[in-house]
Enzyme design. Structure first.
Site, PDB file in Angstrom:
ATOM      1  N   LEU A 135      38.483  40.503  33.712  1.00  0.00           N
ATOM      2  CA  LEU A 135      39.657  39.481  33.810  1.00  0.00           C
ATOM      3  C   LEU A 135      39.110  38.388  34.491  1.00  0.00           C
ATOM      4  CD1 LEU A 135      42.985  41.152  34.340  1.00  0.00           C
ATOM      5  CD2 LEU A 135      41.910  40.905  32.387  1.00  0.00           C
ATOM      6  N   ASP A 136      39.195  37.113  33.919  1.00  0.00           N
ATOM      7  CA  ASP A 136      38.616  36.034  34.641  1.00  0.00           C
ATOM      8  C   ASP A 136      39.399  35.440  35.553  1.00  0.00           C
ATOM      9  OD1 ASP A 136      40.504  34.149  33.399  1.00  0.00           O
ATOM     10  OD2 ASP A 136      39.469  33.725  31.669  1.00  0.00           O
ATOM     11  N   PHE A 137      38.871  34.487  36.494  1.00  0.00           N
ATOM     12  CA  PHE A 137      39.431  34.001  37.593  1.00  0.00           C
ATOM     13  C   PHE A 137      40.913  33.710  37.365  1.00  0.00           C
ATOM     14  CE2 PHE A 137      40.146  30.541  40.725  1.00  0.00           C
ATOM     15  CZ  PHE A 137      39.923  31.201  41.948  1.00  0.00           C
TER      16      PHE A 137
ATOM     17  N   THR B  97      43.093  34.710  34.992  1.00  0.00           N
ATOM     18  CA  THR B  97      43.878  35.576  34.301  1.00  0.00           C
ATOM     19  C   THR B  97      44.600  36.885  35.302  1.00  0.00           C
ATOM     20  OG1 THR B  97      42.547  35.392  32.159  1.00  0.00           O
ATOM     21  CG2 THR B  97      43.882  37.200  32.329  1.00  0.00           C
TER      22      THR B  97
END
Length: 265
Positions: free
Chosen positions: A101-103, A105
């Site tokens: 999951l990106d920063f 999210t």
């Protein structure tokens, strides 16, 4: 199994890190210093890493983790940002994430101590749907969302079928539920941006049968073994070392019978 896999299964490091450790001369098998990871190890082999015996392999396990916003899904970050793995409780074993999951999210991130299990769960071919709730600035029509069911190509990247529906409208923002099967990098954000929406909050609420539910941000919870086996199915569970083979079950049951007979004497 290959030495790098054995080291990863024991929770020391990833397979890639194991290969580097071997190249650095940190690993020996039966007294012989290894120069290549192309070595098979068998039960009973004496594996030494940094002067210490290789720990016993832990059984594959899965955890649900509520990733908060503002941490990266990596073991180290060149920019010095906090990582998921730094935030885990100290009693947790070494784990890897299933996908990322990106920063910015939030939401459900699955963690495991087993690389083979991670690869199995990540495969799009398994058809496990990832569901998200997205808050985005702007408006979108039901017709535009319906077109996503056939997949879409954006800037040369092909995205598979996307199911999306509007849940509510609050001021300038629209809340949507999004379901995808591939989980490509920034897929939800890119698809919604293509429709003229700017995502300002993104929460993953489920990954296949595993759900975020009421797990609090930063909290981690183990998935019960029998639940994981049930979701994987007997064939996959056995291949991944999560359930007994018929032969193993016979040996265990025979051992139990022998113990009972000894007790009766």
């Amino acid at each position: 199994m290959r030495i790098a896999k054995a080291m990863a299964r024991a929770g020391l490091c990833s397979r890639r890190e194991a290969e580097r450790w071997i190249a650095d001369g940190r690993v020996s098998v039966n007294g012989k210093l290894l120069k290549t990871p192309a070595v098979e190890v068998k039960p009973g082999d004496k594996v030494i890493v940094d002067g210490k015996p290789l720990p016993s392999a832990e059984p594959p396990q899965l955890w649900r983790y509520h990733k908060p916003k503002g941490v990266v899904t990596t073991h180290s970050d060149p920019q010095g940002r906090p990582t998921v793995f730094e935030k885990l409780p100290p009693e947790m074993p070494r784990v890897i994430s299933i996908g990322r999951l990106d920063f910015n999210t939030e939401g459900l991130l699955l963690l495991t101590n087993d690389g083979a299990l991670a690869r199995h769960l990540e495969l799009p071919a398994n058809g496990w749907v990832r569901r998200y709730r997205a808050r985005a600035k702007g408006r979108v029509s039901p017709d535009d969302l319906a077109k996503l069911k056939d997949g879409i190509t954006i800037d040369g990247v092909n995205y598979g079928p996307v199911e999306a529906k509007v849940d509510s409208v609050q001021g300038a923002n629209t809340w949507l539920t999004i379901a995808i099967s591939e989980g490509k990098n920034r897929e939800v954000r890119n698809v919604l941006s293509h429709l003229g929406l700017t995502v300002n909050r993104l929460i993953r609420v489920s990954f296949g049968p595993f759900q975020l539910l009421d797990l609090q941000p930063g909290a981690v919870e183990a998935v019960r073994r029998k639940v994981l086996v049930a979701q994987l199915g007997p064939k996959a569970a056995q291949a991944l070392g999560l359930s007994e083979s018929p032969e193993e079950r016979k040996v265990r049951q025979a051992g139990g019978k022998a113990v009972h007979k000894a007790d009766d004497k």
